[in-house]
Design a protein around this motif. Structure first.
Motif, PDB file in Angstrom:
ATOM      1  N   GLN A  98     -14.697  87.079 -27.919  1.00 12.47           N
ATOM      2  CA  GLN A  98     -14.172  88.032 -27.948  1.00 12.47           C
ATOM      3  C   GLN A  98     -13.686  88.657 -26.672  1.00 12.47           C
ATOM      4  OE1 GLN A  98     -16.396  90.889 -29.634  1.00 12.47           O
ATOM      5  NE2 GLN A  98     -14.922  91.964 -30.826  1.00 12.47           N
ATOM      6  N   GLU A  99     -14.411  88.574 -25.489  1.00 18.26           N
ATOM      7  CA  GLU A  99     -14.359  88.615 -24.338  1.00 18.26           C
ATOM      8  C   GLU A  99     -15.432  87.635 -23.610  1.00 18.26           C
ATOM      9  OE1 GLU A  99     -15.332  92.619 -22.880  1.00 18.26           O
ATOM     10  OE2 GLU A  99     -16.140  92.053 -25.249  1.00 18.26           O
ATOM     11  N   PRO A 100     -13.984  86.515 -23.118  1.00 19.74           N
ATOM     12  CA  PRO A 100     -14.748  85.325 -22.557  1.00 19.74           C
ATOM     13  C   PRO A 100     -15.061  85.694 -21.187  1.00 19.74           C
ATOM     14  CG  PRO A 100     -11.799  84.884 -23.124  1.00 19.74           C
ATOM     15  CD  PRO A 100     -12.847  86.428 -23.513  1.00 19.74           C
ATOM     16  N   ALA A 101     -14.929  86.616 -20.312  1.00 17.81           N
ATOM     17  CA  ALA A 101     -14.491  86.785 -19.129  1.00 17.81           C
ATOM     18  C   ALA A 101     -16.280  87.169 -18.682  1.00 17.81           C
ATOM     19  CB  ALA A 101     -13.330  86.904 -18.339  1.00 17.81           C
ATOM     20  N   SER A 102     -16.499  88.008 -19.515  1.00 18.27           N
ATOM     21  CA  SER A 102     -17.830  88.395 -19.441  1.00 18.27           C
ATOM     22  C   SER A 102     -18.759  87.978 -19.772  1.00 18.27           C
ATOM     23  CB  SER A 102     -17.810  90.235 -20.370  1.00 18.27           C
ATOM     24  OG  SER A 102     -16.699  91.297 -19.952  1.00 18.27           O
ATOM     25  N   VAL A 103     -18.903  87.156 -20.463  1.00 20.16           N
ATOM     26  CA  VAL A 103     -19.033  86.004 -21.111  1.00 20.16           C
ATOM     27  C   VAL A 103     -20.260  84.986 -20.143  1.00 20.16           C
ATOM     28  CG1 VAL A 103     -19.962  84.122 -23.005  1.00 20.16           C
ATOM     29  CG2 VAL A 103     -18.749  86.659 -23.915  1.00 20.16           C
ATOM     30  N   LEU A 104     -18.886  84.215 -19.877  1.00 20.08           N
ATOM     31  CA  LEU A 104     -19.290  83.947 -18.573  1.00 20.08           C
ATOM     32  C   LEU A 104     -19.777  84.526 -17.588  1.00 20.08           C
ATOM     33  CD1 LEU A 104     -17.898  81.344 -16.864  1.00 20.08           C
ATOM     34  CD2 LEU A 104     -16.075  82.114 -15.971  1.00 20.08           C
ATOM     35  N   SER A 106     -21.523  86.416 -17.202  1.00 21.55           N
ATOM     36  CA  SER A 106     -22.741  87.084 -17.944  1.00 21.55           C
ATOM     37  C   SER A 106     -23.413  85.607 -18.185  1.00 21.55           C
ATOM     38  CB  SER A 106     -23.259  87.146 -19.857  1.00 21.55           C
ATOM     39  OG  SER A 106     -22.727  88.398 -20.156  1.00 21.55           O
ATOM     40  N   VAL A 107     -23.652  84.824 -18.687  1.00 18.90           N
ATOM     41  CA  VAL A 107     -24.020  83.225 -18.309  1.00 18.90           C
ATOM     42  C   VAL A 107     -24.437  82.959 -16.438  1.00 18.90           C
ATOM     43  CG1 VAL A 107     -23.434  81.116 -18.084  1.00 18.90           C
ATOM     44  CG2 VAL A 107     -22.999  82.343 -20.055  1.00 18.90           C
ATOM     45  N   LEU A 108     -23.486  83.254 -15.916  1.00 14.48           N
ATOM     46  CA  LEU A 108     -23.904  83.139 -14.513  1.00 14.48           C
ATOM     47  C   LEU A 108     -24.641  84.496 -14.012  1.00 14.48           C
ATOM     48  CD1 LEU A 108     -20.122  83.311 -12.621  1.00 14.48           C
ATOM     49  CD2 LEU A 108     -21.826  81.167 -13.127  1.00 14.48           C
ATOM     50  N   ASN A 109     -25.144  85.875 -14.148  1.00 11.84           N
ATOM     51  CA  ASN A 109     -26.783  86.258 -14.288  1.00 11.84           C
ATOM     52  C   ASN A 109     -27.232  85.605 -15.016  1.00 11.84           C
ATOM     53  OD1 ASN A 109     -25.548  88.575 -12.918  1.00 11.84           O
ATOM     54  ND2 ASN A 109     -24.046  88.642 -14.016  1.00 11.84           N
ATOM     55  N   HIS A 113     -30.989  84.662 -12.511  1.00  8.99           N
ATOM     56  CA  HIS A 113     -32.335  84.857 -13.290  1.00  8.99           C
ATOM     57  C   HIS A 113     -33.625  83.728 -13.529  1.00  8.99           C
ATOM     58  CE1 HIS A 113     -32.515  89.141 -13.251  1.00  8.99           C
ATOM     59  NE2 HIS A 113     -30.575  89.016 -13.724  1.00  8.99           N
ATOM     60  N   VAL A 114     -32.454  82.716 -13.876  1.00  6.74           N
ATOM     61  CA  VAL A 114     -33.296  81.753 -14.204  1.00  6.74           C
ATOM     62  C   VAL A 114     -33.944  80.532 -12.656  1.00  6.74           C
ATOM     63  CG1 VAL A 114     -32.707  78.642 -14.619  1.00  6.74           C
ATOM     64  CG2 VAL A 114     -32.438  80.909 -16.600  1.00  6.74           C
ATOM     65  N   ARG A 115     -32.790  80.549 -11.960  1.00  8.38           N
ATOM     66  CA  ARG A 115     -33.203  80.436 -10.286  1.00  8.38           C
ATOM     67  C   ARG A 115     -34.156  81.039  -9.501  1.00  8.38           C
ATOM     68  NH1 ARG A 115     -27.363  80.023  -9.914  1.00  8.38           N
ATOM     69  NH2 ARG A 115     -27.113  81.121  -8.760  1.00  8.38           N
ATOM     70  N   GLY A 116     -34.394  82.556 -10.179  1.00  9.99           N
ATOM     71  CA  GLY A 116     -35.095  83.436  -9.295  1.00  9.99           C
ATOM     72  C   GLY A 116     -36.515  83.576 -10.058  1.00  9.99           C
ATOM     73  N   TYR A 117     -36.270  83.225 -10.930  1.00 10.39           N
ATOM     74  CA  TYR A 117     -38.082  83.199 -11.483  1.00 10.39           C
ATOM     75  C   TYR A 117     -38.431  81.413 -10.662  1.00 10.39           C
ATOM     76  CZ  TYR A 117     -41.019  81.799 -15.364  1.00 10.39           C
ATOM     77  OH  TYR A 117     -42.453  81.295 -16.107  1.00 10.39           O
ATOM     78  N   SER A 118     -37.370  80.221 -10.725  1.00  6.63           N
ATOM     79  CA  SER A 118     -37.987  78.898  -9.806  1.00  6.63           C
ATOM     80  C   SER A 118     -38.402  79.526  -8.607  1.00  6.63           C
ATOM     81  CB  SER A 118     -37.071  78.609  -9.961  1.00  6.63           C
ATOM     82  OG  SER A 118     -37.574  77.331  -9.360  1.00  6.63           O
ATOM     83  N   GLN A 119     -37.874  80.629  -8.056  1.00  9.82           N
ATOM     84  CA  GLN A 119     -38.658  80.671  -7.008  1.00  9.82           C
ATOM     85  C   GLN A 119     -39.455  81.049  -6.749  1.00  9.82           C
ATOM     86  OE1 GLN A 119     -34.360  82.922  -5.378  1.00  9.82           O
ATOM     87  NE2 GLN A 119     -33.409  80.796  -5.123  1.00  9.82           N
ATOM     88  N   ALA A 304     -15.492  93.168 -16.643  1.00  8.07           N
ATOM     89  CA  ALA A 304     -15.948  91.889 -16.369  1.00  8.07           C
ATOM     90  C   ALA A 304     -16.385  91.746 -14.688  1.00  8.07           C
ATOM     91  CB  ALA A 304     -15.195  91.079 -16.492  1.00  8.07           C
ATOM     92  N   LEU A 305     -15.561  92.561 -13.456  1.00 10.24           N
ATOM     93  CA  LEU A 305     -15.665  92.470 -12.804  1.00 10.24           C
ATOM     94  C   LEU A 305     -17.353  92.817 -12.308  1.00 10.24           C
ATOM     95  CD1 LEU A 305     -11.597  93.023 -11.317  1.00 10.24           C
ATOM     96  CD2 LEU A 305     -13.174  91.154 -11.221  1.00 10.24           C
ATOM     97  N   TRP A 306     -17.104  94.247 -12.795  1.00 11.45           N
ATOM     98  CA  TRP A 306     -18.766  94.514 -13.185  1.00 11.45           C
ATOM     99  C   TRP A 306     -19.897  93.510 -12.932  1.00 11.45           C
ATOM    100  CZ3 TRP A 306     -22.337  97.990 -10.973  1.00 11.45           C
ATOM    101  CH2 TRP A 306     -23.658  97.842 -11.307  1.00 11.45           C
ATOM    102  N   HIS A 307     -20.096  92.900 -14.069  1.00  7.39           N
ATOM    103  CA  HIS A 307     -21.039  91.371 -14.938  1.00  7.39           C
ATOM    104  C   HIS A 307     -20.913  90.455 -13.626  1.00  7.39           C
ATOM    105  CE1 HIS A 307     -22.614  93.110 -17.871  1.00  7.39           C
ATOM    106  NE2 HIS A 307     -21.162  92.230 -18.848  1.00  7.39           N
ATOM    107  N   LEU A 308     -19.807  90.113 -12.218  1.00  9.06           N
ATOM    108  CA  LEU A 308     -19.419  89.648 -11.803  1.00  9.06           C
ATOM    109  C   LEU A 308     -20.258  89.698 -10.368  1.00  9.06           C
ATOM    110  CD1 LEU A 308     -18.571  86.877 -10.632  1.00  9.06           C
ATOM    111  CD2 LEU A 308     -16.170  87.755 -10.094  1.00  9.06           C
ATOM    112  N   ALA A 309     -20.041  91.440 -10.284  1.00  8.02           N
ATOM    113  CA  ALA A 309     -20.388  91.745  -9.242  1.00  8.02           C
ATOM    114  C   ALA A 309     -21.916  91.371  -9.032  1.00  8.02           C
ATOM    115  CB  ALA A 309     -19.811  93.064  -8.717  1.00  8.02           C
TER     116      ALA A 309
END
Length: 335
Positions: A98-104, A106-109, A113-119, A304-309
Motif C-alpha cells: 500500500q505504501e511502498p516508500a514507507s516499506v522501503l 522501514s527496511v532501511l531502518n 539496527h541489524v548493523r547496530g546489533y553487530s557493532q 515516509a520522509l519521517w521514516h527516512l529521517a
C-alpha cells in the motif's frame, strides 16, 4: 522503530490521523461510495469474478479492496486536491504494498539496527554490565521495523496492533535500560551487588513487565483500538526516557547524578551533549508529521520522509551508546 525516535512519531501520527482512522473525507464522499458500490456489483458479486494478480492475492487484497483502490485513484486523478481515504493518502501500490516508500524506509531502518546489533556485539566488552540490555533493545527495534514494514504493506487491524505493540515494547525497553544506565541499577562485574540495588532492579523490571502486559491486554480486549490511551501511554514513556538522557547531558556545574560508577558527578565526557542533541533532533524531525502534506506523485509523503529521517538518527544513537560504554569511567568495573 528505535525508541529514541518512535515515541514522538506515535504521538503526532495518532494525534493527526487516529481520529480519521475509521473514516476520512475521501471514503465518506458520495462519489467514492457510488463508485465502490458499482465496481463491487460488476467485478465482485458475480458468478465468476476475475482472479486478482498473484502479488495482490499474496498480500491479501480482496476484490472489494481492489475496487476501493481503483475508485480512490480514479477520483484523485480527476480532482484538484487529493483527499485521504480511511486515514491515509492515496498511494500508488507496488507488488501489493500500500505504501511502498514507507516499506522501503522501514527496511532501511531494519538494516540499520541489524548493523547496530553487530557493532554492539563487536565493540562493547563482553563483561560490560549493559551489553546484554543494549542487545535486547536492538532486537526489539528490529522487530518493530519488521512490523512497520508489514503494516505499511497491508494496513489491517492485526498488522496495526502488532505495529503499535512492537513500538511500545521498543520504547519501554529503551526506558528500561536507560533508567538502569542512569541510576546504576546493573550488577557490577567486580563486586557483588548490594541488596538494595538488587531489590530496586527487580522492582523496576517487574513494573516494566506488568506495564507492557497490561497495555497489550487492555488494547486487545477492546472492540475498537483506544488511540487516545495509546498516545498517552507512549507519551509518558517517551518523555521520561528523554528526561533521563537530558539529565545525563547536563553541564558539570549542574550535574544531579554520577554518569559513571567510578567518577564523581563533575565528570562529564566530551560526547555527553550528544544525548541532548539526538533527543532534540528526533523531536524536531516530527515536524514532518505535524506539517503533513499529500504524497508527491502519490509515492512519498511526510510520513515516509519521517521514516527516512530516522535512519541516520538511529545510526547516531548506536555510535553514542558505544562511545558511552567504552568511556574510561567504566574501566574499574570491568575486566
Amino acid at each position: 522503530m528505535s525508541a529514541f525516535k518512535r515515541w514522538p512519531f506515535l504521538i503526532f501520527v495518532c494525534a493527526t490521523f487516529c481520529g480519521h482512522a475509521l473514516a476520512s473525507a475521501g471514503d465518506r464522499s458520495l462519489e467514492f461510495q457510488q463508485c465502490t458500490l458499482l465496481c463491487d456489483s460488476r467485478e465482485c458479486k458475480i458468478d465468476s469474478p476475475s482472479a486478482l494478480p498473484l502479488m495482490l492475492r499474496l498480500t491479501r487484497w480482496s476484490c472489494l479492496d481492489n475496487c476501493r483502490y481503483n475508485c480512490m485513484h480514479e477520483i484523485t486523478s480527476n480532482s484538484q486536491r487529493p483527499l485521504q481515504y480511511y486515514g491515509k493518502w492515496p498511494f500508488w501500490r507496488f507488488a501489493g504494498m500500500q505504501e511502498p516508500a514507507s516499506v522501503l524506509f522501514s527496511v532501511l531502518n531494519l538494516s540499520t539496527h541489524v548493523r547496530g546489533y553487530s557493532q554492539l556485539k563487536r565493540r562493547i566488552s563482553p563483561s560490560h554490565p549493559l551489553k546484554r540490555l543494549y542487545l535486547v533493545w536492538s532486537l526489539a527495534s528490529m522487530n518493530t521495523w519488521i512490523w512497520s514494514a508489514v503494516f505499511h504493506t497491508r494496513d489491517t487491524s492485526f498488522t496495526e496492533k502488532l505495529d503499535y505493540f512492537s513500538a511500545a515494547l521498543t520504547i519501554l525497553t529503551a526506558l528500561y535500560f536507560t533508567a538502569i544506565r542512569i541510576f546504576h541499577l546493573y550488577s557490577p562485574q567486580s563486586a557483588k551487588p548490594t541488596r538494595s540495588r538488587t531489590l530496586v532492579f527487580r522492582v523496576w523490571t517487574t513494573i516494566c513487565v506488568v506495564a507492557f502486559t497490561a497495555h497489550v491486554t487492555y488494547l486487545s480486549s477492546l472492540r475498537r483500538f483506544d488511540y487516545q490511551y495509546n498516545i498517552i501511554f507512549n507519551l509518558i514513556l517517551g518523555l521520561t526516557h528523554n528526561a533521563l538522557w537530558l539529565l545525563y547531558a547536563l553541564p558539570p556545574s549542574m550535574s544531579l547524578l554520577r554518569r559513571f560508577p567510578n567518577r564523581p558527578k563533575s565528570y562529564r565526557p566530551s560526547f555527553a551533549g550528544t544525548a541532548a542533541f539526538l533527543v532534540t533532533v528526533t523531536t524536531a524531525a516530527t515536524t514532518l508529521e505535524i506539517f503533513d502534506f499529500p504524497p508527491w506523485q502519490r509515492i512519498v509523503d511526510a510520513h515516509a520522509l519521517w521514516h527516512l529521517a530516522t535512519v541516520p538518527i538511529s545510526e547516531a544513537w548506536y555510535r553514542f551508546l558505544i562511545r558511552d560504554t567504552n568511556d574510561p569511567g567504566w574501566k574499574d568495573g570491568q575486566r
